[in-house]
Design a protein around this motif. Structure first.
Motif, PDB file in Angstrom:
ATOM      1  N   VAL A  23       0.838  -1.196   0.000  1.00 18.91           N
ATOM      2  CA  VAL A  23       0.000   0.000   0.000  1.00 18.91           C
ATOM      3  C   VAL A  23       0.872   1.245   0.000  1.00 18.91           C
ATOM      4  CG1 VAL A  23      -1.685   1.335   1.321  1.00 18.91           C
ATOM      5  CG2 VAL A  23      -1.930  -1.145   1.138  1.00 18.91           C
ATOM      6  N   LEU A  24       1.911   1.243   0.820  1.00 18.14           N
ATOM      7  CA  LEU A  24       2.736   2.431   1.003  1.00 18.14           C
ATOM      8  C   LEU A  24       3.680   2.696  -0.163  1.00 18.14           C
ATOM      9  CD1 LEU A  24       3.570   2.054   4.802  1.00 18.14           C
ATOM     10  CD2 LEU A  24       1.812   3.477   3.734  1.00 18.14           C
ATOM     11  N   ARG A  25       4.028   1.667  -0.931  1.00 20.59           N
ATOM     12  CA  ARG A  25       4.927   1.897  -2.073  1.00 20.59           C
ATOM     13  C   ARG A  25       4.195   2.557  -3.235  1.00 20.59           C
ATOM     14  NH1 ARG A  25       4.093  -1.213  -6.425  1.00 20.59           N
ATOM     15  NH2 ARG A  25       2.767  -3.042  -6.160  1.00 20.59           N
ATOM     16  N   GLN A  26       2.859   2.514  -3.248  1.00 19.09           N
ATOM     17  CA  GLN A  26       2.091   3.038  -4.369  1.00 19.09           C
ATOM     18  C   GLN A  26       2.180   4.558  -4.418  1.00 19.09           C
ATOM     19  OE1 GLN A  26       0.563   1.514  -6.755  1.00 19.09           O
ATOM     20  NE2 GLN A  26       0.106  -0.558  -6.082  1.00 19.09           N
ATOM     21  N   VAL A  27       2.355   5.085  -5.618  1.00 18.61           N
ATOM     22  CA  VAL A  27       2.295   6.529  -5.835  1.00 18.61           C
ATOM     23  C   VAL A  27       0.984   6.866  -6.530  1.00 18.61           C
ATOM     24  CG1 VAL A  27       4.771   6.919  -5.820  1.00 18.61           C
ATOM     25  CG2 VAL A  27       3.660   6.229  -7.953  1.00 18.61           C
ATOM     26  N   TYR A  28       0.737   8.155  -6.734  1.00 19.84           N
ATOM     27  CA  TYR A  28      -0.559   8.608  -7.244  1.00 19.84           C
ATOM     28  C   TYR A  28      -0.899   7.970  -8.589  1.00 19.84           C
ATOM     29  CZ  TYR A  28      -4.247  11.753  -8.856  1.00 19.84           C
ATOM     30  OH  TYR A  28      -5.432  12.257  -9.329  1.00 19.84           O
ATOM     31  N   ASN A  29       0.057   7.925  -9.492  1.00 22.09           N
ATOM     32  CA  ASN A  29      -0.178   7.345 -10.819  1.00 22.09           C
ATOM     33  C   ASN A  29      -0.001   5.833 -10.722  1.00 22.09           C
ATOM     34  OD1 ASN A  29      -0.400   6.656 -13.491  1.00 22.09           O
ATOM     35  ND2 ASN A  29       1.304   7.923 -14.202  1.00 22.09           N
ATOM     36  N   ARG A  30      -1.094   5.101 -10.725  1.00 20.37           N
ATOM     37  CA  ARG A  30      -1.043   3.653 -10.561  1.00 20.37           C
ATOM     38  C   ARG A  30      -0.471   2.938 -11.794  1.00 20.37           C
ATOM     39  NH1 ARG A  30      -1.976   4.948  -5.783  1.00 20.37           N
ATOM     40  NH2 ARG A  30      -3.420   3.788  -4.437  1.00 20.37           N
ATOM     41  N   ALA A  31      -0.229   3.690 -12.863  1.00 18.89           N
ATOM     42  CA  ALA A  31       0.492   3.089 -13.990  1.00 18.89           C
ATOM     43  C   ALA A  31       1.945   2.845 -13.623  1.00 18.89           C
ATOM     44  CB  ALA A  31       0.396   3.986 -15.225  1.00 18.89           C
ATOM     45  N   VAL A  32       2.422   3.513 -12.574  1.00 21.56           N
ATOM     46  CA  VAL A  32       3.782   3.337 -12.075  1.00 21.56           C
ATOM     47  C   VAL A  32       3.773   2.244 -11.017  1.00 21.56           C
ATOM     48  CG1 VAL A  32       5.689   4.432 -10.837  1.00 21.56           C
ATOM     49  CG2 VAL A  32       4.378   5.740 -12.527  1.00 21.56           C
ATOM     50  N   GLN A  33       4.502   1.180 -11.236  1.00 21.73           N
ATOM     51  CA  GLN A  33       4.610   0.088 -10.277  1.00 21.73           C
ATOM     52  C   GLN A  33       6.082  -0.159  -9.987  1.00 21.73           C
ATOM     53  OE1 GLN A  33       2.116  -1.536  -8.586  1.00 21.73           O
ATOM     54  NE2 GLN A  33       0.759  -0.007  -9.512  1.00 21.73           N
ATOM     55  N   LYS A  34       6.551   0.358  -8.870  1.00 20.23           N
ATOM     56  CA  LYS A  34       7.944   0.229  -8.475  1.00 20.23           C
ATOM     57  C   LYS A  34       8.044  -0.409  -7.093  1.00 20.23           C
ATOM     58  CE  LYS A  34       9.689   2.134 -12.134  1.00 20.23           C
ATOM     59  NZ  LYS A  34      10.526   1.356 -13.080  1.00 20.23           N
ATOM     60  N   PHE A  35       9.184  -1.034  -6.836  1.00 18.58           N
ATOM     61  CA  PHE A  35       9.367  -1.814  -5.620  1.00 18.58           C
ATOM     62  C   PHE A  35      10.657  -1.396  -4.922  1.00 18.58           C
ATOM     63  CE2 PHE A  35       6.737  -4.085  -8.567  1.00 18.58           C
ATOM     64  CZ  PHE A  35       5.704  -4.598  -7.784  1.00 18.58           C
ATOM     65  N   PRO A  36      10.588  -0.348  -4.088  1.00 18.40           N
ATOM     66  CA  PRO A  36      11.790   0.109  -3.390  1.00 18.40           C
ATOM     67  C   PRO A  36      12.296  -0.921  -2.391  1.00 18.40           C
ATOM     68  CG  PRO A  36       9.844   1.268  -2.590  1.00 18.40           C
ATOM     69  CD  PRO A  36       9.412   0.488  -3.789  1.00 18.40           C
ATOM     70  N   LEU A  37      13.588  -0.853  -2.143  1.00 19.47           N
ATOM     71  CA  LEU A  37      14.202  -1.729  -1.150  1.00 19.47           C
ATOM     72  C   LEU A  37      13.654  -1.420   0.236  1.00 19.47           C
ATOM     73  CD1 LEU A  37      16.500  -3.872  -0.791  1.00 19.47           C
ATOM     74  CD2 LEU A  37      18.009  -1.949  -0.284  1.00 19.47           C
ATOM     75  N   ALA A  38      13.433  -0.143   0.500  1.00 18.75           N
ATOM     76  CA  ALA A  38      12.841   0.291   1.762  1.00 18.75           C
ATOM     77  C   ALA A  38      12.307   1.702   1.583  1.00 18.75           C
ATOM     78  CB  ALA A  38      13.862   0.258   2.894  1.00 18.75           C
ATOM     79  N   ILE A  39      11.333   2.044   2.415  1.00 17.92           N
ATOM     80  CA  ILE A  39      10.803   3.406   2.495  1.00 17.92           C
ATOM     81  C   ILE A  39      11.072   3.892   3.907  1.00 17.92           C
ATOM     82  CG2 ILE A  39       8.789   4.894   2.219  1.00 17.92           C
ATOM     83  CD1 ILE A  39       7.472   2.481   0.704  1.00 17.92           C
ATOM     84  N   VAL A  40      11.759   5.011   4.035  1.00 19.34           N
ATOM     85  CA  VAL A  40      12.000   5.568   5.359  1.00 19.34           C
ATOM     86  C   VAL A  40      11.188   6.851   5.505  1.00 19.34           C
ATOM     87  CG1 VAL A  40      14.155   6.681   4.574  1.00 19.34           C
ATOM     88  CG2 VAL A  40      13.710   6.411   7.029  1.00 19.34           C
ATOM     89  N   TYR A  41      10.264   6.826   6.449  1.00 13.78           N
ATOM     90  CA  TYR A  41       9.435   7.989   6.746  1.00 13.78           C
ATOM     91  C   TYR A  41      10.174   8.847   7.773  1.00 13.78           C
ATOM     92  CZ  TYR A  41       5.563   5.911   4.184  1.00 13.78           C
ATOM     93  OH  TYR A  41       4.777   5.384   3.187  1.00 13.78           O
ATOM     94  N   CYS A  42      10.742   9.937   7.283  1.00 11.50           N
ATOM     95  CA  CYS A  42      11.566  10.795   8.137  1.00 11.50           C
ATOM     96  C   CYS A  42      10.679  11.756   8.925  1.00 11.50           C
ATOM     97  CB  CYS A  42      12.563  11.578   7.289  1.00 11.50           C
ATOM     98  SG  CYS A  42      13.709  10.523   6.371  1.00 11.50           S
ATOM     99  N   GLN A  43      11.048  11.974  10.190  1.00  8.05           N
ATOM    100  CA  GLN A  43      10.278  12.879  11.030  1.00  8.05           C
ATOM    101  C   GLN A  43      11.054  14.145  11.390  1.00  8.05           C
ATOM    102  OE1 GLN A  43       9.646   9.548  13.375  1.00  8.05           O
ATOM    103  NE2 GLN A  43       8.067   8.932  11.904  1.00  8.05           N
TER     104      GLN A  43
END
Length: 463
Positions: A23-43
């Motif tokens: 769910v979190l890897r998805q961006v607004y344009n669902r035609a884009v399907q990418k698989f990052p190694l990790a997502i870091v939510y910086c605070q």
């Protein structure tokens, strides 16, 4: 997918084994399907610095994401570290100094609700979930730009984490070359922008929300509207900014719509837009509402996500009658599997054109309007890329350059298309502030990606 030890990353780290990852890897344009190694939510800025340093130690490419609205998905990628700023979303106002302080993950919706609570408007974007940082750093068209200027024209200072994980401030006196570059070419190229200071406009009580529609408008009427639009825009009151669109919808067929904001009352707005109401069969409304109500109504037209392919250009001269008819004809037939196709016209001029072309990195100050071609579909197997490439060939022949906030992966000589004669100056800024080319992405300013693309080989790419 690569495996890595994520020790050293701080903030909230999401990896592929996390149940929320897909769910979190998805961006607004669902035609884009990418698989990052990790997502870091910086605070905070320490989290951002740690992410940059971690990516270097582990030889993992990084990308920067706030709203996730890059049309070609350049804010994400496969096997990369995605630095997500969406949890850095604090805002503050200094009313005495007329300044607005915005952290790097703030969206249009968050900003509008905050400034409106104090009685202020802001020259932000139209889609509520777009990140203010990406919007402003790429130039920043919005429905207040003819009155207040582009988003980047109202930017006074940035605070950035550089390739060494250190904080760099930039404004008109300090690191002024970087500040120049980040006003039109700053999205992801030089570092991670963690905060921005904007000029705060004067308070506004109400604005007029303009909505113009021509249902069942055939190619000839769409072409006539385009001719009327370009003539009207030349002398239009700078207090009004509109987006006009000719489109082909699966349910509605061919039609026209124009929406925007006028900083004044409806009776004055009517006189200004009167030439746009004369084609016959028009439906229109003028609502006198608060600024927040206006941007909220406009924002409600945007779905939570879409699947689309698009390309942009700048109109720098008038289209002839024949050219207008041909432009309207580009969307007369949708791509197979497409549910919607359109060409939008984003009004420029006014305060946008008053800024000297070399004052910021945004190059197309003299353009009359932005032209945006898009096709929406429901199945990623639909070959919309070939459809866009075919239509783009004609658009390119009658326009100049492309808007970096509406990127197109198949642009030949993309740097010149986005930045015009500013390319050499931007490369020098890149070499100075990111000499190791840590901040890279397709169509970035770094030399590694400075290659030509052609429509024929690009249409086989999956973004």
């Amino acid at each position: 997918m690569n495996t890595c030890n994520f020790n050293g990353l701080t903030g909230r780290v999401v990896t592929p084994d996390d149940p929320c990852y897909h769910v979190l890897r998805q961006v607004y344009n669902r035609a884009v399907q990418k698989f990052p190694l990790a997502i870091v939510y910086c605070q905070n800025q320490e989290d951002v610095s740690n992410a940059v340093l971690w990516s270097r130690r582990n030889h993992v490419c990084l990308r920067i994401r706030n709203g996730g609205h890059n049309y070609e998905g350049y804010s994400t990628g496969d096997d990369i570290l995605d630095i997500d700023l969406s949890e850095m979303n604090q805002l503050a106002i200094d009313e005495n100094a007329h300044l607005l302080y915005v952290q790097g993950g703030v969206t249009n919706k968050q900003l509008y609700e905050f400034v409106s609570s104090k009685g202020y408007p802001f020259p932000g974007g139209t889609c509520p979930s777009v990140g203010v940082g990406g919007y402003a750093l790429g130039g920043g068209f919005g429905l207040s730009c003819r009155y207040f200027g582009l988003g980047c024209d109202n930017l006074l200072e940035i605070r950035m984490v550089n390739y060494e994980g250190r904080i760099v401030n930039a404004n008109s006196q300090e690191n002024s070359d970087l500040f120049w570059a980040c006003r039109g070419a700053g999205g992801g190229n030089f570092g991670v922008i963690i905060s921005m200071t904007f000029r705060l406009p004067q308070k506004v009580n109400k604005v007029t929300l303009i909505d113009i529609r021509y249902p069942h408008a055939d190619q000839e009427k769409q072409a006539s509207f385009l001719l009327t639009w370009q003539d009207w825009l030349k002398d239009a009151d700078q207090r009004v900014t509109l987006i006009s669109r000719i489109y082909n919808d699966l349910l509605e067929g061919l039609a026209i719509i124009a929406r925007g904001i006028f900083y004044g009352p409806p009776e004055v707005a009517f006189g200004i837009i009167a030439p746009l109401l004369e084609l016959g069969g028009v439906k229109y409304s003028l609502k006198y509402v608060t600024f927040l109500e206006a941007v909220t109504i406009i924002g409600d037209f945007y779905p939570p996500f879409e699947r689309f392919k698009s390309a942009s250009r700048f109109a720098v001269r008038d289209f002839s009658s024949c050219e207008s008819f041909n432009i309207a004809g580009l969307i007369k037939e949708r791509a197979e599997g497409s549910v919607y196709a359109s060409i939008s016209f984003y009004a420029l001029g006014g305060r946008v054109a008053e800024v000297d072309v070399d004052e910021t990195a945004f190059f197309y100050r003299d353009a009359h309007f932005i032209v945006w071609l898009d096709t929406v579909f429901e199945d990623n197997r639909c070959n919309n890329a070939a459809w866009v490439a075919d239509k783009f060939c004609y658009l390119k022949s009658v326009t100049n350059g492309s808007y970096v906030n509406f990127p197109y992966a198949c642009l030949p000589c993309y740097l010149e298309e986005y930045y015009g004669t500013h390319v050499c100056r931007l490369k020098k800024v890149k070499e100075k502030y990111d000499p190791l080319n840590i901040f890279t992405f397709p169509q970035g300013i770094g030399e590694f990606y400075n290659m030509d693309f052609t429509a024929s080989n690009c249409c086989n790419l999956s973004w």
